[in-house]
Design a protein around this motif. Structure first.
Motif, PDB file in Angstrom:
ATOM      1  N   LEU A  57      81.764  61.121 -22.755  1.00  0.00           N
ATOM      2  CA  LEU A  57      81.548  61.626 -24.107  1.00  0.00           C
ATOM      3  C   LEU A  57      81.726  60.522 -25.143  1.00  0.00           C
ATOM      4  O   LEU A  57      80.985  60.448 -26.145  1.00  0.00           O
ATOM      5  CB  LEU A  57      82.504  62.782 -24.396  1.00  0.00           C
ATOM      6  N   GLU A  58      82.723  59.664 -24.916  1.00  0.00           N
ATOM      7  CA  GLU A  58      82.945  58.572 -25.858  1.00  0.00           C
ATOM      8  C   GLU A  58      81.757  57.588 -25.866  1.00  0.00           C
ATOM      9  O   GLU A  58      81.358  57.086 -26.931  1.00  0.00           O
ATOM     10  CB  GLU A  58      84.233  57.833 -25.509  1.00  0.00           C
ATOM     11  N   VAL A  59      81.217  57.345 -24.670  1.00  0.00           N
ATOM     12  CA  VAL A  59      80.041  56.464 -24.591  1.00  0.00           C
ATOM     13  C   VAL A  59      78.868  57.101 -25.315  1.00  0.00           C
ATOM     14  O   VAL A  59      78.132  56.435 -26.086  1.00  0.00           O
ATOM     15  CB  VAL A  59      79.702  56.164 -23.117  1.00  0.00           C
ATOM     16  N   GLN A  60      78.662  58.421 -25.102  1.00  0.00           N
ATOM     17  CA  GLN A  60      77.575  59.101 -25.807  1.00  0.00           C
ATOM     18  C   GLN A  60      77.798  59.095 -27.306  1.00  0.00           C
ATOM     19  O   GLN A  60      76.839  58.950 -28.109  1.00  0.00           O
ATOM     20  CB  GLN A  60      77.457  60.534 -25.288  1.00  0.00           C
ATOM     21  N   ARG A  61      79.047  59.266 -27.716  1.00  0.00           N
ATOM     22  CA  ARG A  61      79.330  59.249 -29.164  1.00  0.00           C
ATOM     23  C   ARG A  61      79.001  57.876 -29.765  1.00  0.00           C
ATOM     24  O   ARG A  61      78.430  57.790 -30.856  1.00  0.00           O
ATOM     25  CB  ARG A  61      80.801  59.581 -29.384  1.00  0.00           C
ATOM     26  N   ASN A  67      72.692  55.251 -33.165  1.00  0.00           N
ATOM     27  CA  ASN A  67      71.450  55.890 -33.627  1.00  0.00           C
ATOM     28  C   ASN A  67      71.532  56.275 -35.106  1.00  0.00           C
ATOM     29  O   ASN A  67      70.527  56.218 -35.839  1.00  0.00           O
ATOM     30  CB  ASN A  67      71.124  57.114 -32.785  1.00  0.00           C
ATOM     31  N   VAL A  68      72.725  56.728 -35.526  1.00  0.00           N
ATOM     32  CA  VAL A  68      72.894  57.071 -36.946  1.00  0.00           C
ATOM     33  C   VAL A  68      72.646  55.853 -37.824  1.00  0.00           C
ATOM     34  O   VAL A  68      71.943  55.917 -38.853  1.00  0.00           O
ATOM     35  CB  VAL A  68      74.304  57.652 -37.178  1.00  0.00           C
ATOM     36  N   LYS A  94      69.218  61.648 -38.441  1.00  0.00           N
ATOM     37  CA  LYS A  94      70.579  61.181 -38.665  1.00  0.00           C
ATOM     38  C   LYS A  94      71.553  62.355 -38.727  1.00  0.00           C
ATOM     39  O   LYS A  94      72.642  62.343 -38.112  1.00  0.00           O
ATOM     40  CB  LYS A  94      70.622  60.378 -39.952  1.00  0.00           C
ATOM     41  N   GLN A  95      71.208  63.386 -39.474  1.00  0.00           N
ATOM     42  CA  GLN A  95      72.068  64.564 -39.598  1.00  0.00           C
ATOM     43  C   GLN A  95      72.271  65.253 -38.242  1.00  0.00           C
ATOM     44  O   GLN A  95      73.367  65.727 -37.923  1.00  0.00           O
ATOM     45  CB  GLN A  95      71.485  65.532 -40.627  1.00  0.00           C
ATOM     46  N   ALA A  99      75.824  65.741 -36.368  1.00  0.00           N
ATOM     47  CA  ALA A  99      76.334  67.033 -35.869  1.00  0.00           C
ATOM     48  C   ALA A  99      76.748  66.905 -34.395  1.00  0.00           C
ATOM     49  O   ALA A  99      77.792  67.439 -33.963  1.00  0.00           O
ATOM     50  CB  ALA A  99      75.283  68.107 -36.048  1.00  0.00           C
ATOM     51  N   SER A 100      75.925  66.188 -33.621  1.00  0.00           N
ATOM     52  CA  SER A 100      76.266  65.984 -32.206  1.00  0.00           C
ATOM     53  C   SER A 100      77.540  65.157 -32.068  1.00  0.00           C
ATOM     54  O   SER A 100      78.401  65.424 -31.211  1.00  0.00           O
ATOM     55  CB  SER A 100      75.110  65.281 -31.487  1.00  0.00           C
ATOM     56  N   ILE A 101      77.649  64.137 -32.945  1.00  0.00           N
ATOM     57  CA  ILE A 101      78.858  63.308 -32.905  1.00  0.00           C
ATOM     58  C   ILE A 101      80.094  64.139 -33.228  1.00  0.00           C
ATOM     59  O   ILE A 101      81.148  64.020 -32.577  1.00  0.00           O
ATOM     60  CB  ILE A 101      78.711  62.120 -33.880  1.00  0.00           C
ATOM     61  N   GLU A 102      79.982  65.003 -34.225  1.00  0.00           N
ATOM     62  CA  GLU A 102      81.117  65.855 -34.584  1.00  0.00           C
ATOM     63  C   GLU A 102      81.499  66.792 -33.438  1.00  0.00           C
ATOM     64  O   GLU A 102      82.700  66.974 -33.123  1.00  0.00           O
ATOM     65  CB  GLU A 102      80.762  66.658 -35.829  1.00  0.00           C
TER      66      GLU A 102
END
Length: 285
Positions: A57-61, A67-68, A94-95, A99-102
C-alpha cells in the motif's frame, strides 16, 4: 438412560481409563509447548503478511503521489497552451488520485494499528511460552523424580507389576524345587526298598538285604568286643583298688606298732634313771 446411552457411556469411560493409563504427563507438556510455539509461528507469519501488505500500500501511495505531481504539471502545461479542457482533465485525475491516496493512508494506518497489536500479542505470547517452558521443565523434573521414587518404593515393598512377576517367578521356582526334591526322595526310598532296581549294579534286593545283615553282624561283634574290654578294665580297676586299700591299712598298723614300741622304751629308760637316782641318794644317807 437408554441402552444406547448406557453403551456409549461405558465405551467413553473405558476409553478414558485407557487414555489415562497410557498418558505420559511429560509428553503432554512437550506437546502443549510445541502447540504454543506453533501458535507463535502463526502470529509471526500473520505479522509478516500484514507488514508486506502495508508495504504494498505504501508503494502504491508513493506511485499515486508521483501521479498527482505529474497531473499538476500537466494542468500547468495545458494552461500555458491555453488548453483549459486538458487542464481540467488533469486536475480531475489528480483529485481521483488524491482520493485513492487518502483511502490508502487510512488502510495503512489501520494496518499499522493491527501490526502494533500483533507485535504486542507476539511479545506476550513469547513471554507466556517462556514461562510455560520453565514450568514445563520444572514439572517434568518433579514428575520424573516422583516416578523414580514410586518405582523404588514399589521395588522395596514388592507391590509393583514387575516385582509381582518376580514374586510369582520365585514362587514357581520354589514349587518346582520342592516337587523335584520330593520326587528325588521318593525315588531314593523306592530304590532302597528294592522296588526299583539299579540298572548299573549287579546286586538285586536279596543281595542288598544280605549285605545289610552282614554289616549288622559286624557292628554287633564290634560292640561285644567293646563291652568285654570295658568290663575287664572295670574288674582290674576294682582289684587294684582293693590291694591298694590293704596296703594302706597294713602301713597304718605298722606305724601304730612302731609308735607304741618307741613309747614303752622311753618310759623304761626314764624309770631306770629314777631308780638310779633313788639308789644314789640312799647310799649317801
Amino acid at each position: 438412560m437408554g441402552l444406547l446411552s448406557r453403551a456409549s457411556y461405558v465405551v467413553r469411560s473405558k476409553v478414558n481409563s485407557l487414555l489415562n493409563r497410557a498418558e505420559d504427563p511429560t509428553e503432554s507438556l512437550d506437546y502443549s509447548y510445541e502447540q504454543m510455539r506453533d501458535e507463535l509461528k502463526d502470529v509471526e507469519r500473520g505479522l509478516a503478511d500484514l507488514v508486506a501488505q502495508k508495504k504494498r500500500l505504501e508503494v502504491q501511495r508513493e506511485r499515486l503521489q508521483k501521479n498527482v505531481e505529474k497531473h499538476n504539471e500537466q494542468a500547468r502545461e495545458a494552461m500555458r497552451q491555453d488548453r483549459e479542457d486538458l487542464a481540467r482533465r488533469a486536475l480531475e485525475k489528480k483529485q481521483s488520485k488524491l482520493a485513492s491516496i487518502e483511502e490508502m493512508e487510512e488502510q495503512i494506518s489501520s494496518l499499522e494499528s493491527t501490526q502494533s497489536d500483533l507485535e504486542e500479542k507476539k511479545s506476550q505470547l513469547q513471554e507466556r511460552i517462556e514461562r510455560f517452558r520453565t514450568k514445563k521443565e520444572t514439572m517434568k523434573a518433579r514428575y520424573e523424580a516422583a516416578e523414580a521414587q514410586n518405582r523404588v518404593s514399589e521395588a522395596m515393598t514388592g507391590v509393583g507389576d514387575e516385582m509381582a512377576d518376580v514374586g510369582r517367578a520365585v514362587e514357581r521356582a520354589e514349587e518346582k524345587t520342592d516337587e523335584m526334591e520330593s520326587r528325588a526322595a521318593a525315588m531314593d526310598e523306592l530304590t532302597e526298598r528294592g522296588v526299583f532296581e539299579d540298572k548299573l549294579s549287579d546286586e538285586d534286593a536279596i543281595d542288598r538285604e544280605l549285605s545289610q545283615g552282614r554289616a549288622d553282624r559286624e557292628v554287633e561283634a564290634e560292640l561285644e568286643t567293646l563291652r568285654a574290654e570295658s568290663e575287664s578294665k572295670s574288674e582290674s580297676g576294682e582289684t587294684s583298688e582293693a590291694s591298694a586299700d590293704a596296703d594302706r591299712e597294713a602301713s597304718a598298723d605298722a606305724s601304730d606298732v612302731d609308735e607304741s614300741a618307741v613309747d614303752e622304751s622311753a618310759v623304761e629308760a626314764e624309770l631306770e634313771e629314777l631308780r638310779e637316782e633313788e639308789g644314789g641318794s640312799e647310799s649317801k644317807a
